[in-house]
Scaffold this motif. Structure first.
Motif, PDB file in Angstrom:
ATOM      1  N   THR A  91     132.959  17.269 101.281  1.00  0.00           N
ATOM      2  CA  THR A  91     133.203  18.703 101.511  1.00  0.00           C
ATOM      3  C   THR A  91     131.904  19.482 101.735  1.00  0.00           C
ATOM      4  OG1 THR A  91     133.238  19.015  99.110  1.00  0.00           O
ATOM      5  CG2 THR A  91     135.369  18.749 100.214  1.00  0.00           C
ATOM      6  N   ASN A  92     130.763  18.833 101.530  1.00  0.00           N
ATOM      7  CA  ASN A  92     129.469  19.523 101.645  1.00  0.00           C
ATOM      8  C   ASN A  92     128.759  19.298 102.975  1.00  0.00           C
ATOM      9  OD1 ASN A  92     129.600  20.536  98.976  1.00  0.00           O
ATOM     10  ND2 ASN A  92     128.990  18.517  98.205  1.00  0.00           N
ATOM     11  N   VAL A  93     128.937  18.098 103.537  1.00  0.00           N
ATOM     12  CA  VAL A  93     128.217  17.748 104.765  1.00  0.00           C
ATOM     13  C   VAL A  93     129.230  17.401 105.850  1.00  0.00           C
ATOM     14  CG1 VAL A  93     126.555  16.139 105.817  1.00  0.00           C
ATOM     15  CG2 VAL A  93     126.275  16.834 103.428  1.00  0.00           C
ATOM     16  N   LYS A  94     129.026  17.934 107.042  1.00  0.00           N
ATOM     17  CA  LYS A  94     129.884  17.582 108.179  1.00  0.00           C
ATOM     18  C   LYS A  94     129.230  16.408 108.917  1.00  0.00           C
ATOM     19  CE  LYS A  94     132.388  19.625 112.072  1.00  0.00           C
ATOM     20  NZ  LYS A  94     133.524  18.752 111.841  1.00  0.00           N
ATOM     21  N   TRP A  95     129.804  15.227 108.741  1.00  0.00           N
ATOM     22  CA  TRP A  95     129.213  14.007 109.297  1.00  0.00           C
ATOM     23  C   TRP A  95     129.621  13.823 110.762  1.00  0.00           C
ATOM     24  CZ3 TRP A  95     125.959  10.457 106.850  1.00  0.00           C
ATOM     25  CH2 TRP A  95     125.697  10.737 105.497  1.00  0.00           C
ATOM     26  N   THR A  96     128.640  13.408 111.568  1.00  0.00           N
ATOM     27  CA  THR A  96     128.905  13.048 112.962  1.00  0.00           C
ATOM     28  C   THR A  96     128.806  11.530 113.098  1.00  0.00           C
ATOM     29  OG1 THR A  96     126.564  13.131 113.568  1.00  0.00           O
ATOM     30  CG2 THR A  96     127.826  15.200 113.730  1.00  0.00           C
ATOM     31  N   GLU A  97     129.232  11.004 114.237  1.00  0.00           N
ATOM     32  CA  GLU A  97     129.106   9.564 114.469  1.00  0.00           C
ATOM     33  C   GLU A  97     127.644   9.134 114.451  1.00  0.00           C
ATOM     34  OE1 GLU A  97     129.794   7.131 118.331  1.00  0.00           O
ATOM     35  OE2 GLU A  97     131.681   6.943 117.197  1.00  0.00           O
ATOM     36  N   GLU A  98     126.762   9.976 114.982  1.00  0.00           N
ATOM     37  CA  GLU A  98     125.328   9.652 114.971  1.00  0.00           C
ATOM     38  C   GLU A  98     124.805   9.508 113.536  1.00  0.00           C
ATOM     39  OE1 GLU A  98     123.013   8.774 117.320  1.00  0.00           O
ATOM     40  OE2 GLU A  98     124.804   8.651 118.577  1.00  0.00           O
ATOM     41  N   MET A  99     125.256  10.399 112.660  1.00  0.00           N
ATOM     42  CA  MET A  99     124.828  10.326 111.254  1.00  0.00           C
ATOM     43  C   MET A  99     125.337   9.045 110.589  1.00  0.00           C
ATOM     44  SD  MET A  99     125.477  14.316 110.323  1.00  0.00           S
ATOM     45  CE  MET A  99     125.045  14.284 108.571  1.00  0.00           C
ATOM     46  N   LEU A 100     126.562   8.658 110.927  1.00  0.00           N
ATOM     47  CA  LEU A 100     127.112   7.412 110.368  1.00  0.00           C
ATOM     48  C   LEU A 100     126.344   6.196 110.900  1.00  0.00           C
ATOM     49  CD1 LEU A 100     130.936   8.212 110.476  1.00  0.00           C
ATOM     50  CD2 LEU A 100     129.541   7.869 108.428  1.00  0.00           C
ATOM     51  N   LYS A 101     125.922   6.266 112.161  1.00  0.00           N
ATOM     52  CA  LYS A 101     125.080   5.195 112.714  1.00  0.00           C
ATOM     53  C   LYS A 101     123.742   5.129 111.975  1.00  0.00           C
ATOM     54  CE  LYS A 101     124.858   4.994 117.307  1.00  0.00           C
ATOM     55  NZ  LYS A 101     124.983   5.420 118.721  1.00  0.00           N
ATOM     56  N   ALA A 134     128.552  -3.562 122.567  1.00  0.00           N
ATOM     57  CA  ALA A 134     128.020  -2.808 123.708  1.00  0.00           C
ATOM     58  C   ALA A 134     127.975  -1.312 123.384  1.00  0.00           C
ATOM     59  CB  ALA A 134     128.882  -3.064 124.941  1.00  0.00           C
ATOM     60  N   GLU A 135     129.006  -0.842 122.681  1.00  0.00           N
ATOM     61  CA  GLU A 135     129.096   0.580 122.331  1.00  0.00           C
ATOM     62  C   GLU A 135     128.010   0.983 121.320  1.00  0.00           C
ATOM     63  OE1 GLU A 135     132.343   3.610 120.243  1.00  0.00           O
ATOM     64  OE2 GLU A 135     132.936   1.562 120.722  1.00  0.00           O
ATOM     65  N   PHE A 136     127.706   0.056 120.379  1.00  0.00           N
ATOM     66  CA  PHE A 136     126.727   0.349 119.324  1.00  0.00           C
ATOM     67  C   PHE A 136     125.485  -0.539 119.482  1.00  0.00           C
ATOM     68  CE2 PHE A 136     130.742   1.818 117.575  1.00  0.00           C
ATOM     69  CZ  PHE A 136     130.394   3.009 116.954  1.00  0.00           C
ATOM     70  N   ILE A 137     125.051  -0.701 120.726  1.00  0.00           N
ATOM     71  CA  ILE A 137     123.947  -1.619 121.001  1.00  0.00           C
ATOM     72  C   ILE A 137     122.656  -1.165 120.325  1.00  0.00           C
ATOM     73  CG2 ILE A 137     123.224  -0.528 123.181  1.00  0.00           C
ATOM     74  CD1 ILE A 137     123.508  -4.347 122.547  1.00  0.00           C
ATOM     75  N   ASP A 138     122.507   0.135 120.086  1.00  0.00           N
ATOM     76  CA  ASP A 138     121.308   0.620 119.402  1.00  0.00           C
ATOM     77  C   ASP A 138     121.287   0.141 117.945  1.00  0.00           C
ATOM     78  OD1 ASP A 138     123.551   2.336 119.049  1.00  0.00           O
ATOM     79  OD2 ASP A 138     122.263   3.953 118.317  1.00  0.00           O
ATOM     80  N   VAL A 139     122.464   0.094 117.309  1.00  0.00           N
ATOM     81  CA  VAL A 139     122.546  -0.430 115.935  1.00  0.00           C
ATOM     82  C   VAL A 139     122.211  -1.919 115.939  1.00  0.00           C
ATOM     83  CG1 VAL A 139     124.032  -0.786 113.911  1.00  0.00           C
ATOM     84  CG2 VAL A 139     124.280   1.296 115.292  1.00  0.00           C
ATOM     85  N   PHE A 140     122.771  -2.656 116.899  1.00  0.00           N
ATOM     86  CA  PHE A 140     122.475  -4.094 117.011  1.00  0.00           C
ATOM     87  C   PHE A 140     120.979  -4.338 117.187  1.00  0.00           C
ATOM     88  CE2 PHE A 140     121.454  -7.656 119.784  1.00  0.00           C
ATOM     89  CZ  PHE A 140     121.890  -8.708 118.997  1.00  0.00           C
ATOM     90  N   ASN A 141     120.359  -3.617 118.114  1.00  0.00           N
ATOM     91  CA  ASN A 141     118.923  -3.823 118.377  1.00  0.00           C
ATOM     92  C   ASN A 141     118.078  -3.485 117.155  1.00  0.00           C
ATOM     93  OD1 ASN A 141     119.058  -4.850 121.007  1.00  0.00           O
ATOM     94  ND2 ASN A 141     119.266  -2.793 121.880  1.00  0.00           N
ATOM     95  N   TYR A 142     118.520  -2.517 116.379  1.00  0.00           N
ATOM     96  CA  TYR A 142     117.806  -2.129 115.158  1.00  0.00           C
ATOM     97  C   TYR A 142     117.837  -3.280 114.149  1.00  0.00           C
ATOM     98  CZ  TYR A 142     116.072   1.326 111.743  1.00  0.00           C
ATOM     99  OH  TYR A 142     115.323   2.024 110.825  1.00  0.00           O
TER     100      TYR A 142
END
Length: 466
Positions: free
Chosen positions: A292-302, A353-361
């Protein structure tokens, strides 16, 4: 799909050293001739015959030779690609008892723990529990493991509900298998069914060289596995720093406060997710919905997904990644998918492919860990000598590794679990950054010194410039 590698090629590209395969010995559930895994699928935690490969994964289950040959081909191919193989063994219970148990068919009741009335005990929560302390059951377990190592060239074992096995048997397993394969990897769950007496849990692990899944570190990072709304360090929870530090130090007795169950770092399996419970992505997504305090985005979850990898792969001990954690795997919020269809349990490589930046990390973090021995100390004494924690603001952990054997003599690691940027004053000197919020690896990204800004939900790794 979309030009990304899959299967074995994916494992090789990611850079993992071992693959842990869920039960593939003969289990009861499912028709071996039925290959429709969407209609009927099961993880296989219902053992029947422990020394025989399961037929459902065979191209020809009718021919007994096929499954044997195919398992050997699989292990050989993984070995040829630099990946060692760990089998999941489920000794503490069997699918059934009486006529449904080969053990009871041999000697009724002998192989199971029973109470004073002659009823089967249910310490496993699965209807029965094997008596590992009985001489012939102990012999059967050891002989089975030796058979997989010698006949199939298996490199290690993960023990389901290892807490229900007796310590004498576990030490005998270690002793016997080490004679055959000195680098054998042995680890397991240091618990049993709810409320069961624990015979080989975290209190017994220290000094054995056998590792336990580190649920304390897991919970410090991700929050509760039972209540998805409860967040951990990765999503900005308060008062998780000490739990994270204990994990970073390999869960050894580092000092009066930073101490846990291990006598050496090889005795802890550091993880945030496995096949049980929600995937890390699903857990964090649900926690974000409840926040209820933070509005999370997909980028933040990544960012939280990347931070999890950074913590695990820069901590002392054995890092364990749930398959697909490196591309934000989802099981569509199914937290117990043991008999869910393959569309839930399978790996969706379109997501890679969609989260390739997470994979490369993650790939970069694995490369970093493999290249630098400072992250892989062998003993508790080495950790106490070479790892120093630094003072930080809340929701942050920072430490320095000084190891003369590492090409980078002084490495600084910082985790910011806060959902806001935080300031941090670096130790004296100029530092070469190799990991930041978006990039990870061994190449220098840029140099920093003095007071710096640590981005929200991120890690930094840097080494001192000469």
């Amino acid at each position: 799909p979309n030009g990304v590698t899959t299967g074995l090629d994916h494992l090789v590209e990611l850079g993992v050293t071992h693959v842990h395969i869920l039960p593939m010995f003969d289990f009861w559930t499912g028709d071996e001739a039925d290959k429709d895994f969407e209609r009927s699928y099961n993880w296989g935690y219902d053992p029947y015959l422990f020394t025989v490969p399961e037929g459902r994964y065979s191209t020809d289950p009718i021919n007994p030779y096929t499954r044997i040959i195919e398992v050997k081909q699989m292990v050989k191919t993984l070995h040829e690609n630099g990946v060692r193989v760990i089998l999941d063994m489920v000794f503490p219970h069997t699918w059934g008892v009486g006529v449904m148990s080969p053990f009871d068919q041999a000697v009724p009741y002998y192989f199971y723990r029973i109470d004073k009335t002659g009823a089967y005990l249910n310490e496993s929560g699965c209807g029965n529990v094997i008596a590992s302390e009985r001489p012939m059951m102990r012999k059967y377990i050891i002989d089975t493991l030796k058979w997989w190592v010698t006949e199939y060239k298996i490199d290690g074992f993960r023990f389901d509900q290892m807490g229900l096995m007796d310590k004498v048997t576990m030490l005998a397993i270690k002793s016997e298998l080490t004679k055959i394969e000195p680098s054998v990897v042995l680890y397991g769950e240091p618990w049993g069914g709810w409320g069961a007496p624990i015979r080989f849990g975290k209190a017994e692990i220290g000094g054995t060289g056998i590792a336990a899944f580190n649920d304390e570190f897991r919970d410090a990072l991700r929050g509760s596995v039972f209540n998805p709304a409860v967040k951990g360090f990765l999503m900005g929870a308060l008062a998780k720093e000490t739990g994270v530090k204990r994990g970073v130090a390999g869960s050894i007795e580092y000092d009066e406060v930073i101490r846990s169950f291990a006598k050496d770092p090889q005795e802890t399996i550091n993880y945030v997710a496995c096949h049980d419970n929600h995937t890390l992505w699903d857990k964090n997504y649900l926690a974000a919905q409840a926040d209820t305090n933070v509005k999370w985005t997909e980028e933040m979850l990544k960012d939280a997904q990347k931070l999890a990898g950074a913590v695990l792969l820069t901590s002392q001990g054995i890092p364990f990644l749930h398959a697909g954690q490196d591309f934000a795997r989802t099981k569509k919020f199914d937290e117990n998918s043991y008999n869910s269809p393959i569309s839930i349990n399978g790996l969706d490589y379109a997501r890679k492919a969609e989260f390739i930046d997470v994979f490369n990390y993650y790939k970069g973090l694995i490369e970093l860990r493999k290249a630098h021995i400072a992250f892989r100390q062998r003993t508790a004494e080495d950790i106490r000598k070479k790892l120093t924690f630094l003072p930080t603001p809340r929701k942050m952990v920072a430490f320095v590794l000084k190891d003369e054997n590492d090409p980078w003599k002084e490495i600084l690691v910082i985790y910011n679990g806060d959902t806001k940027d935080q300031q941090f004053t670096l130790p004296e000197g100029t530092w070469n950054v190799v990991v930041d919020k978006n990039n990870a690896g061994t190449k220098v990204l840029y140099q920093v010194s003095g007071k710096i800004n640590i981005k929200a939900t991120s890690a930094m790794v840097m080494y001192k410039a000469n």
